[in-house]
Design a protein around this motif. Structure first.
Motif, PDB file in Angstrom:
ATOM      1  N   GLU A 220       0.829  -1.206   0.000  1.00 56.63           N
ATOM      2  CA  GLU A 220       0.000   0.000   0.000  1.00 56.63           C
ATOM      3  C   GLU A 220       0.865   1.259   0.000  1.00 56.63           C
ATOM      4  OE1 GLU A 220      -3.129   0.329  -0.446  1.00 56.63           O
ATOM      5  OE2 GLU A 220      -3.599  -1.805  -0.448  1.00 56.63           O
ATOM      6  N   GLU A 221       1.851   1.317   0.901  1.00 57.12           N
ATOM      7  CA  GLU A 221       2.719   2.486   0.981  1.00 57.12           C
ATOM      8  C   GLU A 221       3.561   2.647  -0.288  1.00 57.12           C
ATOM      9  OE1 GLU A 221       2.365   0.026   3.197  1.00 57.12           O
ATOM     10  OE2 GLU A 221       3.089   0.631   5.197  1.00 57.12           O
ATOM     11  N   ILE A 222       4.102   1.521  -0.801  1.00 61.96           N
ATOM     12  CA  ILE A 222       4.954   1.581  -1.992  1.00 61.96           C
ATOM     13  C   ILE A 222       4.158   2.005  -3.212  1.00 61.96           C
ATOM     14  CG2 ILE A 222       6.277   0.157  -3.619  1.00 61.96           C
ATOM     15  CD1 ILE A 222       7.354  -1.395  -1.216  1.00 61.96           C
ATOM     16  N   CYS A 223       2.979   1.411  -3.411  1.00 64.45           N
ATOM     17  CA  CYS A 223       2.148   1.762  -4.574  1.00 64.45           C
ATOM     18  C   CYS A 223       1.719   3.223  -4.530  1.00 64.45           C
ATOM     19  CB  CYS A 223       0.922   0.854  -4.647  1.00 64.45           C
ATOM     20  SG  CYS A 223       1.286  -0.836  -5.170  1.00 64.45           S
ATOM     21  N   GLU A 224       1.352   3.687  -3.357  1.00 62.95           N
ATOM     22  CA  GLU A 224       0.917   5.077  -3.216  1.00 62.95           C
ATOM     23  C   GLU A 224       2.052   6.040  -3.555  1.00 62.95           C
ATOM     24  OE1 GLU A 224      -0.870   8.140   0.186  1.00 62.95           O
ATOM     25  OE2 GLU A 224      -0.680   5.985   0.626  1.00 62.95           O
ATOM     26  N   LYS A 225       3.271   5.744  -3.067  1.00 60.25           N
ATOM     27  CA  LYS A 225       4.410   6.624  -3.315  1.00 60.25           C
ATOM     28  C   LYS A 225       4.845   6.576  -4.781  1.00 60.25           C
ATOM     29  CE  LYS A 225       7.664   9.410  -1.909  1.00 60.25           C
ATOM     30  NZ  LYS A 225       7.362  10.780  -1.467  1.00 60.25           N
ATOM     31  N   LEU A 226       4.892   5.371  -5.386  1.00 62.65           N
ATOM     32  CA  LEU A 226       5.284   5.244  -6.787  1.00 62.65           C
ATOM     33  C   LEU A 226       4.278   5.943  -7.700  1.00 62.65           C
ATOM     34  CD1 LEU A 226       6.489   1.518  -7.000  1.00 62.65           C
ATOM     35  CD2 LEU A 226       7.908   3.578  -6.935  1.00 62.65           C
ATOM     36  N   SER A 227       2.996   5.794  -7.387  1.00 62.77           N
ATOM     37  CA  SER A 227       1.946   6.388  -8.210  1.00 62.77           C
ATOM     38  C   SER A 227       2.005   7.915  -8.169  1.00 62.77           C
ATOM     39  CB  SER A 227       0.574   5.902  -7.751  1.00 62.77           C
ATOM     40  OG  SER A 227      -0.447   6.483  -8.514  1.00 62.77           O
ATOM     41  N   SER A 228       2.205   8.472  -6.994  1.00 60.24           N
ATOM     42  CA  SER A 228       2.247   9.929  -6.868  1.00 60.24           C
ATOM     43  C   SER A 228       3.535  10.517  -7.446  1.00 60.24           C
ATOM     44  CB  SER A 228       2.117  10.334  -5.395  1.00 60.24           C
ATOM     45  OG  SER A 228       3.201   9.816  -4.637  1.00 60.24           O
ATOM     46  N   THR A 229       4.615   9.736  -7.426  1.00 64.03           N
ATOM     47  CA  THR A 229       5.903  10.238  -7.924  1.00 64.03           C
ATOM     48  C   THR A 229       5.999  10.165  -9.441  1.00 64.03           C
ATOM     49  OG1 THR A 229       7.012   9.546  -5.886  1.00 64.03           O
ATOM     50  CG2 THR A 229       8.414   9.966  -7.811  1.00 64.03           C
ATOM     51  N   PHE A 230       5.579   9.021 -10.017  1.00 63.72           N
ATOM     52  CA  PHE A 230       5.791   8.799 -11.448  1.00 63.72           C
ATOM     53  C   PHE A 230       4.514   8.898 -12.285  1.00 63.72           C
ATOM     54  CE2 PHE A 230       9.120   6.182  -9.328  1.00 63.72           C
ATOM     55  CZ  PHE A 230      10.216   6.944  -9.735  1.00 63.72           C
ATOM     56  N   GLU A 231       3.364   8.892 -11.643  1.00 62.07           N
ATOM     57  CA  GLU A 231       2.067   8.975 -12.333  1.00 62.07           C
ATOM     58  C   GLU A 231       1.919   7.892 -13.400  1.00 62.07           C
ATOM     59  OE1 GLU A 231       1.760  12.971 -13.817  1.00 62.07           O
ATOM     60  OE2 GLU A 231       1.118  13.732 -11.866  1.00 62.07           O
ATOM     61  N   ASN A 232       2.380   6.701 -13.090  1.00 61.25           N
ATOM     62  CA  ASN A 232       2.249   5.549 -13.982  1.00 61.25           C
ATOM     63  C   ASN A 232       1.283   4.536 -13.390  1.00 61.25           C
ATOM     64  OD1 ASN A 232       4.106   6.671 -15.675  1.00 61.25           O
ATOM     65  ND2 ASN A 232       5.721   5.183 -15.299  1.00 61.25           N
ATOM     66  N   GLY A 233       0.718   3.699 -14.256  1.00 63.63           N
ATOM     67  CA  GLY A 233      -0.156   2.641 -13.773  1.00 63.63           C
ATOM     68  C   GLY A 233       0.631   1.570 -13.030  1.00 63.63           C
TER      69      GLY A 233
END
Length: 296
Positions: A220-233
């Motif tokens: 949950e934490e990793i997906c949230e951070k990756l999504s907000s940083t890179f805006e990728n699916g």
């Protein structure tokens, strides 16, 4: 008739230019200094050199390639066959125009590279490789050797690439024996390698993306951070460790090469024990839809 409806005007336009580009590479750089292309194209060049002048390269391109494409019709499909025959026809006509009609002297030396065999081999391979790569990328082929490889390679228990390589090695050996010299066939290997590399780039892309598989317990934490940083699916699956017998999550994430270091830093700052595997991705389809969904 239903399959013919799948033929696209865009593909025909690009295949038209692919045939012209391939003809330029062969007739402007290779044929004037008697270097050889690979596959059926190289075979046609050899035959045009050892037969009377009234049997030109363009004739052998059609006579050798089209029967092969028709032979592979059942295995390759009607769309591929039509696209390929069209491309070969454009290639042959363009080669004829350049060598026999246009005011370009390609009888002795390359109009652009002179007698420099390395430049002729390199640029001939690169330019013809662009034509071949475009032909493959847009549904056809410019040389029947790939069709023969698909048909016979499995029966010979070898890969398609190995079949093509063996054919070309035999072709260059025959060329060396026929012309009683190994210099031109050896330089032709440069042409083959250059064309092979550029074909890969045309088909798979110059700047390949990376795919990361992340195995973690803090998805949950990793997906949230990756999504907000890179805006990728991001896609994730439930997983289970064999030795630990503990539940984990496998995260699949596509990014470019400049983002790898930042991604690794983010993941290990959240989960120092996360496992990360990175591989190259040749092509990505549907990335726009994934990004749109991520931004909602």
């Amino acid at each position: 008739m239903k399959k013919l409806k799948n033929l696209k005007i865009k593909n025909f336009i690009i295949l038209f230019f692919a045939g012209i580009i391939n003809a330029i590479g062969v007739t402007i750089f290779l044929q004037p200094v008697k270097l050889y292309d690979s596959g059926i194209s190289g075979t046609s060049m050899l035959l045009s050199q050892v037969t009377p002048e009234y049997l030109p390269l363009s004739l052998f391109l059609i006579v050798l390639n089209i029967p092969i494409f028709l032979f592979g019709l059942k295995k390759q499909g009607i769309e591929f066959t039509i696209y390929s025959i069209f491309t070969v026809a454009i290639y042959a006509v363009s080669a004829w125009l350049i060598t026999d009609i246009l005011p370009i002297d390609v009888s002795i030396v390359s109009p652009l590279a002179g007698r420099d065999l390395f430049l002729c081999a390199l640029f001939g391979g690169l330019i013809s490789g662009i034509g071949s790569g475009l032909a493959i990328r847009y549904g056809g082929a410019i040389d029947g050797i790939e069709v023969l490889a698909v048909i016979f390679a499995k029966n010979l228990s070898i890969t398609v690439g190995t079949f093509v390589m063996i054919y070309n090695v035999i072709l260059y050996i025959i060329c060396g024996i026929v012309i009683n010299s190994w210099i031109l066939p050896l330089y032709s290997i440069v042409t083959y390698v250059a064309a092979l590399k550029i074909i890969d780039y045309i088909i798979e892309g110059f700047d390949r993306s990376k795919s990361a598989i992340i195995i973690t317990t803090k998805q949950e934490e990793i997906c949230e951070k990756l999504s907000s940083t890179f805006e990728n699916g991001i896609t994730f699956f439930n997983a289970k460790g064999y030795y630990s017998d503990s539940d984990k999550t496998m995260i699949y994430f596509v990014l470019n090469r400049f983002q790898v270091g930042k991604m690794r830093e983010i993941v290990h700052s959240i989960d120092p024990n996360a496992y990360i595997s990175i591989t190259e991705v040749a092509d990505i389809f549907g990335a726009k839809q994934i990004k749109n969904e991520t931004n909602k």
